[in-house]
Design an enzyme around this catalytic site. Structure first.
Site, short mmCIF file in Angstrom:
data_model
loop_
_atom_site.label_atom_id
_atom_site.label_comp_id
_atom_site.label_asym_id
_atom_site.label_seq_id
_atom_site.Cartn_x
_atom_site.Cartn_y
_atom_site.Cartn_z
N SER A 182 -10.96 -82.50 -9.75
CA SER A 182 -11.52 -81.63 -10.79
C SER A 182 -13.00 -81.34 -10.58
O SER A 182 -13.76 -82.20 -10.11
CB SER A 182 -11.34 -82.32 -12.14
OG SER A 182 -12.15 -81.73 -13.11
N GLU B 177 -15.01 -81.43 -12.82
CA GLU B 177 -15.74 -82.38 -13.68
C GLU B 177 -16.39 -83.47 -12.82
O GLU B 177 -17.33 -84.14 -13.27
CB GLU B 177 -14.78 -83.04 -14.67
CG GLU B 177 -14.58 -82.26 -15.95
CD GLU B 177 -15.85 -82.13 -16.79
OE1 GLU B 177 -16.42 -83.15 -17.18
OE2 GLU B 177 -16.27 -80.99 -17.04
N TYR C 122 -13.60 -89.43 -17.89
CA TYR C 122 -12.60 -88.62 -17.17
C TYR C 122 -13.11 -88.29 -15.76
O TYR C 122 -12.41 -88.46 -14.77
CB TYR C 122 -12.31 -87.34 -17.96
CG TYR C 122 -11.51 -86.31 -17.19
CD1 TYR C 122 -10.13 -86.41 -17.07
CD2 TYR C 122 -12.15 -85.22 -16.56
CE1 TYR C 122 -9.39 -85.46 -16.35
CE2 TYR C 122 -11.42 -84.28 -15.84
CZ TYR C 122 -10.06 -84.40 -15.74
OH TYR C 122 -9.34 -83.47 -15.03
P1 NAP Z 1 -2.34 -81.20 -19.08
O1 NAP Z 1 -1.76 -79.93 -19.60
O2 NAP Z 1 -3.18 -82.05 -19.97
O3 NAP Z 1 -1.15 -82.07 -18.48
C1 NAP Z 1 -1.32 -83.42 -18.15
C2 NAP Z 1 0.02 -84.00 -17.78
O4 NAP Z 1 -0.14 -85.39 -17.47
C3 NAP Z 1 1.06 -83.92 -18.90
O5 NAP Z 1 2.29 -83.56 -18.34
C4 NAP Z 1 1.10 -85.36 -19.39
O6 NAP Z 1 2.32 -85.73 -19.97
C5 NAP Z 1 0.91 -86.10 -18.08
N1 NAP Z 1 0.57 -87.51 -18.32
C6 NAP Z 1 -0.35 -88.02 -19.18
N2 NAP Z 1 -0.33 -89.36 -19.14
C7 NAP Z 1 0.64 -89.72 -18.23
C8 NAP Z 1 1.14 -90.95 -17.77
N3 NAP Z 1 0.67 -92.11 -18.23
N4 NAP Z 1 2.13 -90.93 -16.85
C9 NAP Z 1 2.62 -89.76 -16.39
N5 NAP Z 1 2.20 -88.55 -16.79
C10 NAP Z 1 1.20 -88.53 -17.70
O7 NAP Z 1 -3.24 -80.90 -17.77
P2 NAP Z 1 -3.25 -79.60 -16.83
O8 NAP Z 1 -4.27 -78.66 -17.35
O9 NAP Z 1 -1.86 -79.17 -16.57
O10 NAP Z 1 -3.89 -80.24 -15.51
C11 NAP Z 1 -3.07 -80.80 -14.49
C12 NAP Z 1 -3.90 -81.77 -13.67
O11 NAP Z 1 -5.02 -81.09 -13.11
C13 NAP Z 1 -4.51 -82.92 -14.46
O12 NAP Z 1 -4.56 -84.04 -13.59
C14 NAP Z 1 -5.91 -82.47 -14.78
O13 NAP Z 1 -6.76 -83.57 -14.97
C15 NAP Z 1 -6.22 -81.70 -13.51
N6 NAP Z 1 -7.19 -80.61 -13.64
C16 NAP Z 1 -7.02 -79.65 -14.59
C17 NAP Z 1 -7.91 -78.58 -14.66
C18 NAP Z 1 -7.74 -77.48 -15.66
O14 NAP Z 1 -8.70 -76.72 -15.88
N7 NAP Z 1 -6.56 -77.30 -16.24
C19 NAP Z 1 -8.97 -78.50 -13.73
C20 NAP Z 1 -9.08 -79.50 -12.76
C21 NAP Z 1 -8.18 -80.54 -12.70
P3 NAP Z 1 2.59 -85.70 -21.58
O15 NAP Z 1 2.99 -84.30 -21.88
O16 NAP Z 1 3.66 -86.68 -21.76
O17 NAP Z 1 1.30 -86.08 -22.22
O1 F7E Z 2 -14.53 -77.69 -22.60
C1 F7E Z 2 -17.47 -76.85 -24.69
C2 F7E Z 2 -17.40 -78.24 -24.10
O2 F7E Z 2 -12.53 -79.01 -23.27
C3 F7E Z 2 -15.24 -76.67 -21.96
C4 F7E Z 2 -10.13 -79.93 -18.44
O3 F7E Z 2 -9.01 -79.20 -18.03
O4 F7E Z 2 -11.62 -78.51 -17.22
C5 F7E Z 2 -11.33 -79.02 -18.51
O5 F7E Z 2 -12.44 -79.77 -19.00
C6 F7E Z 2 -16.64 -76.58 -22.51
C7 F7E Z 2 -17.40 -77.92 -22.61
O6 F7E Z 2 -12.79 -78.19 -20.87
C8 F7E Z 2 -15.90 -76.93 -27.94
O7 F7E Z 2 -18.51 -79.03 -24.53
C9 F7E Z 2 -17.77 -76.23 -27.10
O8 F7E Z 2 -18.71 -77.72 -22.17
O9 F7E Z 2 -12.24 -76.59 -22.62
P1 F7E Z 2 -12.94 -77.86 -22.41
P2 F7E Z 2 -13.61 -79.13 -19.88
O10 F7E Z 2 -14.27 -80.24 -20.58
O11 F7E Z 2 -14.46 -78.25 -19.04
C10 F7E Z 2 -11.91 -79.51 -16.22
C11 F7E Z 2 -12.15 -78.80 -14.92
C12 F7E Z 2 -10.88 -80.55 -16.15
O12 F7E Z 2 -10.62 -81.13 -15.11
C13 F7E Z 2 -10.36 -81.08 -17.46
O13 F7E Z 2 -9.13 -81.77 -17.29
O14 F7E Z 2 -16.56 -76.09 -23.86
N1 F7E Z 2 -17.04 -76.76 -26.09
N2 F7E Z 2 -17.09 -76.34 -28.25
C14 F7E Z 2 -15.87 -77.20 -26.58
N3 F7E Z 2 -14.82 -77.78 -25.96
C15 F7E Z 2 -13.74 -78.09 -26.75
N4 F7E Z 2 -12.66 -78.64 -26.16
N5 F7E Z 2 -13.75 -77.87 -28.10
C16 F7E Z 2 -14.79 -77.29 -28.75
O15 F7E Z 2 -14.76 -77.10 -29.96
#
Ligand code: NAP
Ligand code: F7E
Length: 327
Positions: A127, A129, A151
């Site tokens: 990620s 992050e 995270y």
């Molecule tokens: P998501 O919607 O939050 O999905 C996370 C998945 O992980 C869900 O299927 C969840 O299952 C599963 N999970 C949680 N705890 C688990 C456990 N103990 N054992 C097995 N599975 C478990 O995330 P996403 O947006 O699809 O992202 C997919 C991956 O990419 C994640 O690893 C995330 O950190 C990474 N990532 C996401 C982004 C983004 O912007 N979306 C960017 C960079 C990296 P449940 O439904 O049962 O909770």
């Molecule tokens: O926050 C700001 C917050 O929670 C984005 C995950 O998929 O992407 C995701 O992480 C920004 C941050 O995503 C609210 O402070 C303001 O600056 O949508 P987010 P994230 O933290 O960037 C990365 C790449 C991953 O890997 C993660 O799994 O938005 N923000 N106000 C807020 N964020 C939330 N959630 N809620 C608010 O009310």
């Protein structure tokens, strides 16, 4: 027929990746955790062809059983506790699932494959992050990692473990450093979906305001459907490697609000937004913008949906959802 095992099948990316692999003729297995997972019905509806296996990333024997059942050529480790804000409240569990869970999956794959490790390919969901307090703009594969949340720290551990399995055992293990990617399937706790759901409800007269945290952070937002293609492409390369997947553009939360409200004809969005300290983070990631040059040149990957199209797609989908709910 190629077989794939996806952890995190119930999540946003798991659903898109499942669809992509099915369309390519794969036999797809998905790992589902918990006793009565509320997202099971969604997976069964969207991906009726996927074979579900019960297991948990914190439970190595369950991962070994999943691998024995699926006998995958490709393993996609998408499972994680992925909500950054929540990771401060549950830092230990986040370390166990997002960090050590990735190690468990790597080790289970190595143990299961044994002398046939060359026949398996592994994808780790890293990620942006991990860049946290960014040491370079834009961020690329070589940028020093400086995570700012539990995270982010857990993802750094998983990222380096993936590289270590590649270097120690010659495992075809790739790490996709994906920047934020969104869709109508994004969880409602993330800021894009929180905003598009609120905009939909406000435009239909169902809600007046939405409470947010820091409006000044900048993110490089792309469309999840485009990003899962990059995951697949990484595993089709002869050599495993690490790739930044991003659009190369960045927007603030304010700009996101402007586009989302603008799409429903509201230009004075400020009167619909309040700020609430509950949504501020102990340490913020202020600016993310990725350089996807390596992915473009090596994988031939580039995003198809731009920021404005993405936000509009999400607002339209949430308006449709709201209309169906109130019917
Ligand atoms: P998501 O919607 O939050 O999905 C996370 C998945 O992980 C869900 O299927 C969840 O299952 C599963 N999970 C949680 N705890 C688990 C456990 N103990 N054992 C097995 N599975 C478990 O995330 P996403 O947006 O699809 O992202 C997919 C991956 O990419 C994640 O690893 C995330 O950190 C990474 N990532 C996401 C982004 C983004 O912007 N979306 C960017 C960079 C990296 P449940 O439904 O049962 O909770
Ligand atoms: O926050 C700001 C917050 O929670 C984005 C995950 O998929 O992407 C995701 O992480 C920004 C941050 O995503 C609210 O402070 C303001 O600056 O949508 P987010 P994230 O933290 O960037 C990365 C790449 C991953 O890997 C993660 O799994 O938005 N923000 N106000 C807020 N964020 C939330 N959630 N809620 C608010 O009310």
């Amino acid at each position: 027929m190629k077989r794939a095992l996806i952890t995190g099948i119930t999540g946003q990316d798991g659903l898109y990746l499942g669809e992509l692999l099915i369309s390519k003729g794969y036999e797809v297995y998905g790992l589902v955790r918990g006793q009565n997972n509320p997202k099971l019905d969604t997976v069964r509806r969207i991906l009726p062809e996927v074979k579900l296996i019960f297991g948990d990333l914190t439970d190595l024997p369950s991962l070994l059983r999943a691998l024995e059942t699926a006998r995958p050529h490709e393993v996609y480790n998408l499972g994680a506790i992925s909500f950054v804000a929540y990771s401060w409240e549950n830092a230990s569990m986040t370390s166990d699932v997002t960090g050590k869970g990735a190690f468990n999956m790597l080790e289970a794959t190595r143990l299961w494959a044994g002398s046939k490790l060359d026949d398996v390919r592994f994808y780790q969901a890293s990620s942006s992050e991990m860049f946290g307090k960014v040491q370079e703009v834009p961020q690329r594969e070589s940028t020093l990692l400086w995570p700012r949340s539990p995270y982010g720290v857990a993802k750094v551990f998983a990222h380096y473990m993936t590289i270590n399995y590649r270097e120690s055992y010659g495992m075809h293990a790739s790490s996709g450093i994906l920047f934020n990617h969104e869709s109508p399937r994004r969880g409602p706790e993330f800021v894009t979906r929180k905003i598009t759901q609120a905009v939909a409800r406000i435009s239909l007269g169902l809600q007046e305001t939405v409470a947010l945290g820091n409006l000044d952070a900048s993110r490089d937002w792309g469309f999840a459907g485009d990003y899962v293609e990059a995951m697949w492409l990484m595993l089709q390369q002869e050599q495993a490697d690490d790739y930044v997947i991003a659009t190369g553009e960045t927007q603030t939360i304010r700009e996101l609000l402007e586009v989302a409200f603008g799409h429903v004809g509201i230009t004075d969005w400020e009167r619909h937004v309040t700020q609430d300290p509950r949504f501020m983070r102990p340490a913020e990631v202020d600016l993310l913008v990725g350089d996807p040059a390596k992915a473009r040149e090596t994988l031939g990957w580039k995003p198809k949906v731009d920021f404005r199209e993405l936000v509009q797609m999400m607002v339209d989908s949430d308006i449709e959802d709201q209309r169906q709910t109130s019917r």
